[in-house]
Write an enzyme that holds these catalytic residues in place. Structure first.
Site, mmCIF file in Angstrom:
data_model
loop_
_atom_site.group_PDB
_atom_site.id
_atom_site.type_symbol
_atom_site.label_atom_id
_atom_site.label_comp_id
_atom_site.label_asym_id
_atom_site.label_seq_id
_atom_site.Cartn_x
_atom_site.Cartn_y
_atom_site.Cartn_z
ATOM 1 N N ASP A 16 80.569 80.705 122.048
ATOM 2 C CA ASP A 16 81.786 81.649 121.731
ATOM 3 C C ASP A 16 81.535 82.951 122.686
ATOM 4 O O ASP A 16 81.891 83.928 122.154
ATOM 5 C CB ASP A 16 81.956 81.953 120.314
ATOM 6 C CG ASP A 16 82.327 80.686 119.581
ATOM 7 O OD1 ASP A 16 83.146 79.973 120.042
ATOM 8 O OD2 ASP A 16 81.711 80.511 118.567
ATOM 9 N N GLY A 43 83.769 73.487 123.527
ATOM 10 C CA GLY A 43 85.320 73.564 123.843
ATOM 11 C C GLY A 43 85.569 74.886 123.957
ATOM 12 O O GLY A 43 84.897 75.855 123.253
ATOM 13 N N HIS A 44 86.516 75.059 124.593
ATOM 14 C CA HIS A 44 87.322 76.363 124.664
ATOM 15 C C HIS A 44 88.573 76.438 125.183
ATOM 16 O O HIS A 44 89.140 74.976 125.586
ATOM 17 C CB HIS A 44 86.515 77.251 125.799
ATOM 18 C CG HIS A 44 86.329 76.898 127.077
ATOM 19 N ND1 HIS A 44 84.975 76.552 127.533
ATOM 20 C CD2 HIS A 44 87.207 76.316 127.822
ATOM 21 C CE1 HIS A 44 85.099 76.056 128.759
ATOM 22 N NE2 HIS A 44 86.333 75.918 128.912
HETATM 23 P P1 GDP Z 1 83.929 80.167 124.723
HETATM 24 O O1 GDP Z 1 83.636 79.320 123.345
HETATM 25 O O2 GDP Z 1 82.427 80.564 125.100
HETATM 26 O O3 GDP Z 1 84.331 79.424 125.632
HETATM 27 O O4 GDP Z 1 84.679 81.261 124.202
HETATM 28 P P2 GDP Z 1 86.432 81.779 124.412
HETATM 29 O O5 GDP Z 1 86.591 81.568 125.891
HETATM 30 O O6 GDP Z 1 86.915 80.772 123.515
HETATM 31 O O7 GDP Z 1 86.567 83.156 124.024
HETATM 32 C C1 GDP Z 1 86.259 83.537 122.614
HETATM 33 C C2 GDP Z 1 87.190 84.615 122.183
HETATM 34 O O8 GDP Z 1 86.790 85.677 122.860
HETATM 35 C C3 GDP Z 1 88.523 84.438 122.770
HETATM 36 O O9 GDP Z 1 89.393 84.778 121.773
HETATM 37 C C4 GDP Z 1 88.743 85.481 123.990
HETATM 38 O O10 GDP Z 1 90.183 86.055 123.929
HETATM 39 C C5 GDP Z 1 87.669 86.390 123.502
HETATM 40 N N1 GDP Z 1 87.289 87.280 124.705
HETATM 41 C C6 GDP Z 1 86.761 86.883 125.593
HETATM 42 N N2 GDP Z 1 86.044 87.734 126.486
HETATM 43 C C7 GDP Z 1 86.340 89.014 125.811
HETATM 44 C C8 GDP Z 1 86.494 90.267 126.456
HETATM 45 O O11 GDP Z 1 85.909 90.535 127.243
HETATM 46 N N3 GDP Z 1 86.850 91.225 125.447
HETATM 47 C C9 GDP Z 1 87.444 90.892 124.219
HETATM 48 N N4 GDP Z 1 87.971 92.061 123.763
HETATM 49 N N5 GDP Z 1 87.723 89.622 123.981
HETATM 50 C C10 GDP Z 1 87.179 88.796 124.706
#
Ligand code: GDP
Length: 421
Positions: A16, A43-44
C-alpha cells in the site's frame, strides 16, 4: 546497440505504498509489463482514460494501454477463477483483453479451490495470520512440496480432469460434496477458458528484450512482507525483492536497469509484528491516519480496519534499498508529512539494550525491544520550500540514492518528478 534494460518497481515497506500511481505512469512508457510474484492477494487500482477505476489483482498494469503486452510470470501464484472475474470486470469497463495482450506463464503454480478452503479455515482458527484468504500460503506450500499443479496442466488436461483434481482435493479436505461440486465446476470452466493465454513466458520475455522492447517488472507486496527478508512470520509466501522477481520472470541480472523503490513518507502497517516507528501520540496518529472514508485515509480498503501509522523509518528502508539494489526512490504521501504538526520525525537508528544500531534485527522479539532514535525536522506546506528540500536531501544522504518522484496528493496526477542533481 545496447540492450534495453528492464525497469523494476518494488514496494519497500508493508505494501500500500502507492505503487499504483507509479506503475501506471511507468507502464505508459514500456512495451511489456510483467509480474513475477504474488497472486490474487496483491493489487492496486489504476485509472482508465474514461475516468473509471479498475482494480487489478493478477493482471499487470499495462492492460489499459492498447499495444502493451502483459505477462503473468512463472513466480506468480495464479487463480483461474479470480482471473476470469478480473478479465470480465476490465472488459465491462471497455478494456480489450485477448491472448494478444495477456499471457500467463506455463510454469506459474495454480491456486486450487482447496488452497482457498484451507486458507479460510486457518483464518478462522488460532493460527490466523490476517491473510487475504486467497490460498497463497497453501499453493506456495504445495509448490515446495512438489505436489502443485502448474498452468501448463490447464492446457494439457480436459475440463473433466481438471474438475476431478479440484473436486478430490476439496473432498479430501472434508468439504461437503455439493459445495465441492460447485467450486470444482467453476474452477474447471475458468481453467479451460484461459488455456489460450498459457505460454512459455520466459521465451516471450527474452524475445521481447531481443527485439528492443522495453520491459517493466512490477513487484507485488513489499520488502517488509518478503518471505526471506520480511518480518517472518508476518510475511507473504513469495519473494518481493528484485532477485525474487528475476526468478519469477526468467530475466537475469544483466537485464536489471532502473530499480524504483516505492516508499510512503508516512508509513503504515496492518497485521502482526512490531512497527518500531509507530506514532504513540494518539492525536498525531489520528491526524496522520486521515478521516475514515477519505481516499487516502489509512484504513484497509476491503476490511475497513484501522492501519497503524508511523514515522519514516530509514533504518528499515536502508535495508530494503540495499537488498533490492534500489536506484531511485518514489516517495509517496509527501503531502501528508504536515499532518505530524510543526515538526516531523525520521528514525535514523534504533536503540537496543542501550546500544545504538543501524541494522534492523531479524527477530521480532528483538525488534520489539528497539526504540527509535529520531531526527526531528521542520514540516512545510509548500512542497517546493527549503524545508521540503532539506527533508528530501536528508533522506537521500542517508539512503545513498536519489528521490526521483514525490507523491503530493491522492490523485493520479499528484506526482512531481524531480530531476537528477
Ligand atoms: P499500492 O497498494 O501500493 O498499489 O497502493 P495504491 O496505489 O492503491 O495507493 C494507496 C492509496 O494511497 C490510494 O488511496 C492513493 O490515492 C493514496 N496515495 C497514493 N499516493 C499518495 C500521495 O502521494 N498522497 C496522498 N495523500 N495519497 C496518496
Amino acid at each position: 546497440m545496447g540492450m534495453n534494460k528492464a525497469t523494476f518497481v518494488v514496494g519497500l515497506q508493508y505494501g500500500d505504498e502507492g505503487k499504483g500511481k507509479i506503475v501506471d505512469l511507468l507502464a505508459e512508457k514500456h512495451d511489456v509489463v510483467m509480474r513475477g510474484n504474488g497472486g490474487a492477494n496483491a493489487g492496486h487500482t489504476i485509472v482508465l482514460e474514461n475516468g473509471q477505476a479498475l482494480a487489478l489483482h493478477q493482471i499487470p498494469s499495462g492492460i489499459a494501454y492498447e499495444s502493451t503486452l502483459n505477462i503473468i510470470g512463472n513466480g506468480c501464484l495464479f487463480d483461474p477463477v479470480k482471473l476470469i472475474d478480473e478479465i470480465r470486470d476490465a472488459e465491462g469497463k471497455g478494456v480489450r483483453i485477448s491472448p494478444k495482450n495477456l499471457a500467463i506463464s506455463d510454469t506459474a503454480h495454480v491456486v486450487l479451490p482447496v488452497h482457498k478452503a484451507k486458507d479460510a479455515a486457518r483464518e478462522g482458527s488460532y493460527s490466523a495470520q490476517g491473510s487475504t484468504k486467497a490460498g497463497i500460503a497453501y499453493v506456495a506450500a504445495d509448490k515446495y512440496l512438489r505436489a502443485g499443479i502448474r498452468a501448463e496442466s490447464l492446457k494439457s488436461k480436459t475440463e473433466k480432469e481438471l474438475y476431478k483434481i479440484a473436486y478430490d482435493g476439496l473432498i479430501e479436505f472434508g468439504e461437503n460434496p455439493d459445495a465441492a461440486d460447485i467450486e470444482a465446476s467453476q474452477f474447471a470452466l475458468a481453467s479451460v477458458g484461459l488455456s489460450e493465454y498459457i505460454k512459455d513466458s520466459v521465451a516471450l520475455v527474452h524475445e521481447s528484450v531481443k527485439s528492443g522492447k522495453k520491459i517493466l517488472v512490477e513487484g507485488a507486496q513489499a520488502f517488509g512482507l518478503d518471505i526471506d527478508h520480511g518480518k517472518y512470520p508476518f510475511v507473504t509466501s513469495t519473494s518481493t525483492t528484485v532477485a525474487g522477481l528475476l526468478v519469477g520472470t526468467g530475466l537475469n541480472a544483466s537485464h536489471v536497469g532502473r530499480v524504483v523503490g516505492v516508499a510512503k513518507a508516512t508509513p503504515s502497517k496492518v497485521g502482526g509484528g512490531t512497527f518500531v516507528t509507530s506514532i504513540k501520540d494518539t492525536k498525531v496518529a489520528e491526524q496522520t491516519r486521515g478521516k475514515k472514508g477519505a481516499v487516502d485515509a489509512e484504513y484497509g480498503a476491503t476490511t475497513g480496519r484501522e492501519r497503524e501509522v508511523g514515522y519514516l523509518d530509514l533504518v528499515a528502508l536502508k535495508r530494503a534499498v540495499d537488498v533490492n539494489g534500489v536506484t531511485e526512490i518514489a516517495l509517496t504521501k509527501f503531502d501528508c508529512i504536515k499532518r505530524h504538526g510543526k515538526t516531523t520525525k525520521i528514525a535514523v537508528a534504533y536503540s537496543l539494550d542501550g546500544e545504538e544500531i543501524k541494522s534492523p534485527p531479524s527477530s521480532d522479539d528483538q525488534l520489539s525491544k528497539c526504540e527509535p532514535v529520531y531526527q526531528e525536522l521542520p514540516t512545510w506546506t509548500d512542497n517546493e520550500s527549503a524545508e521540503a528540500q532539506k527533508y528530501l536531501e536528508f533522506v537521500e544522504d542517508y539512503l545513498g540514492v536519489p528521490v526521483s518522484m514525490i507523491g503530493t496528493g491522492p490523485g493520479r496526477n499528484d506526482l512531481i518528478l524531480r530531476s537528477a542533481k
